[in-house]
Scaffold this active site. Structure first.
Site, PDB file in Angstrom:
ATOM      1  N   CYS A 187       0.823  -1.214   0.000  1.00  0.00           N
ATOM      2  CA  CYS A 187       0.000   0.000   0.000  1.00  0.00           C
ATOM      3  C   CYS A 187       0.860   1.268   0.000  1.00  0.00           C
ATOM      4  O   CYS A 187       1.471   1.577  -1.012  1.00  0.00           O
ATOM      5  CB  CYS A 187      -1.009  -0.058   1.147  1.00  0.00           C
ATOM      6  SG  CYS A 187      -2.439   1.000   0.872  1.00  0.00           S
TER       7      CYS A 187
ATOM      8  N   HIS B 198      -3.164  -5.477   1.900  1.00  0.00           N
ATOM      9  CA  HIS B 198      -2.513  -5.660   3.204  1.00  0.00           C
ATOM     10  C   HIS B 198      -2.564  -7.116   3.664  1.00  0.00           C
ATOM     11  O   HIS B 198      -3.404  -7.468   4.498  1.00  0.00           O
ATOM     12  CB  HIS B 198      -3.245  -4.818   4.266  1.00  0.00           C
ATOM     13  CG  HIS B 198      -3.118  -3.353   4.068  1.00  0.00           C
ATOM     14  ND1 HIS B 198      -2.124  -2.601   4.653  1.00  0.00           N
ATOM     15  CD2 HIS B 198      -3.862  -2.494   3.340  1.00  0.00           C
ATOM     16  CE1 HIS B 198      -2.267  -1.342   4.299  1.00  0.00           C
ATOM     17  NE2 HIS B 198      -3.309  -1.243   3.508  1.00  0.00           N
TER      18      HIS B 198
ATOM     19  N   GLU C 161      -0.765  -8.506   5.714  1.00  0.00           N
ATOM     20  CA  GLU C 161      -0.426  -8.590   7.146  1.00  0.00           C
ATOM     21  C   GLU C 161      -1.681  -8.553   8.018  1.00  0.00           C
ATOM     22  O   GLU C 161      -1.611  -8.841   9.205  1.00  0.00           O
ATOM     23  CB  GLU C 161       0.555  -7.468   7.528  1.00  0.00           C
ATOM     24  CG  GLU C 161      -0.028  -6.068   7.714  1.00  0.00           C
ATOM     25  CD  GLU C 161      -0.335  -5.336   6.412  1.00  0.00           C
ATOM     26  OE1 GLU C 161      -0.202  -5.932   5.329  1.00  0.00           O
ATOM     27  OE2 GLU C 161      -0.709  -4.149   6.487  1.00  0.00           O
TER      28      GLU C 161
HETATM   29  N1  GLN Z   1      -3.526   6.371   0.964  1.00  0.00           N
HETATM   30  C1  GLN Z   1      -2.313   6.054   1.662  1.00  0.00           C
HETATM   31  C2  GLN Z   1      -1.128   6.819   1.096  1.00  0.00           C
HETATM   32  O1  GLN Z   1      -1.235   7.630   0.255  1.00  0.00           O
HETATM   33  C3  GLN Z   1      -2.019   4.582   1.642  1.00  0.00           C
HETATM   34  C4  GLN Z   1      -3.015   3.831   2.482  1.00  0.00           C
HETATM   35  C5  GLN Z   1      -2.459   2.608   3.118  1.00  0.00           C
HETATM   36  O2  GLN Z   1      -1.254   2.376   3.170  1.00  0.00           O
HETATM   37  N2  GLN Z   1      -3.330   1.845   3.703  1.00  0.00           N
HETATM   38  O3  GLN Z   1      -0.060   6.596   1.526  1.00  0.00           O
END
Ligand code: GLN
EC number: 4.3.3.6
Length: 205
Positions: free
Chosen positions: A81, A184, A186
């Site tokens: 992410c 994710h 994890e």
């Molecule tokens: N929207 C977040 C960002 O720009 C990422 C979201 C996340 O890691 N769950 O970093």
């Protein structure tokens, strides 16, 4: 190397969950906040969280250049992410002052699943992971909008109704020693993605 030492960038975000998943996958997992700690790891996980905040903290903790240097030297890295956003060579809808570590030849769109849609979940088939599909949890996640020729797409959002514009978008990619997922693993208790990364670190050692 039976138990590689794998760091989790511990400036912000889902640090504990990754440490636990790596330990369960046979690695010696350690938090990384300083350049000296970075020197001691065989690979690094960049967790989910907020990429703009992590970018600022990379500056504050003087980790930006050491981390870029290790990535250039081929250290295996896995970004989930916000971690995927940091590793991407280019981002869309980022903040103009946010740093890219680079090393992953992709263009990612930040918050691509929409700001209101905090969470989207779906089952994905993930190349190279045997068994059931991977249950993927997306939280204000990016997707890959463009991938270079050296990038392998391991998973994409399936063409199901609820996917909307996300259908078909790559959400797990690999380029050599660098792995990234929009989602994710994890958080779900499925250790296969961490297992894949631990194997990549072993293979690189
Ligand atoms: N929207 C977040 C960002 O720009 C990422 C979201 C996340 O890691 N769950 O970093």
């Amino acid at each position: 190397m039976s138990s590689p030492t794998i760091g989790v960038l511990a400036l912000q975000g889902n640090v504990r969950e990754h440490l636990a998943a790596l330990t369960a996958s046979g690695a010696t997992a350690v938090p990384v906040r300083r350049a000296g700690e970075l020197d001691a790891v065989d690979g690094l996980v960049l967790p989910g969280g907020e990429s703009t905040t992590m970018s600022k903290l990379l500056d504050a903790f003087e980790l930006l250049d050491p981390l870029r240097a290790r990535l250039r030297a081929g250290m295996p890295a896995y970004g989930s992410c916000a971690g995927m956003i940091l590793l991407a060579d280019e981002i869309l809808d980022g903040r103009p002052d946010q740093h890219q570590l680079g090393g992953l030849d992709v263009v990612v769109r930040r918050n691509a699943f929409g700001r209101q849609v905090d969470s989207f979940e779906t089952d994905l088939s993930f190349a190279g992971l045997p068994g059931d599909p991977v249950h993927a949890v997306f939280i204000r996640a990016p997707w890959v909008e463009k991938a270079g020729g050296a990038v392998e797409v391991l998973a994409a959002v399936p063409h199901v109704d609820v996917a909307g514009d996300a259908a078909g978008r790559p959400v797990a990619v690999r380029q050599g020693p660098v792995l990234a997922t929009s989602f994710h693993p994890e958080l779900t208790g499925d250790r296969r993605v961490h297992g894949l990364f631990v194997d990549m670190v072993r293979a690189a050692a």
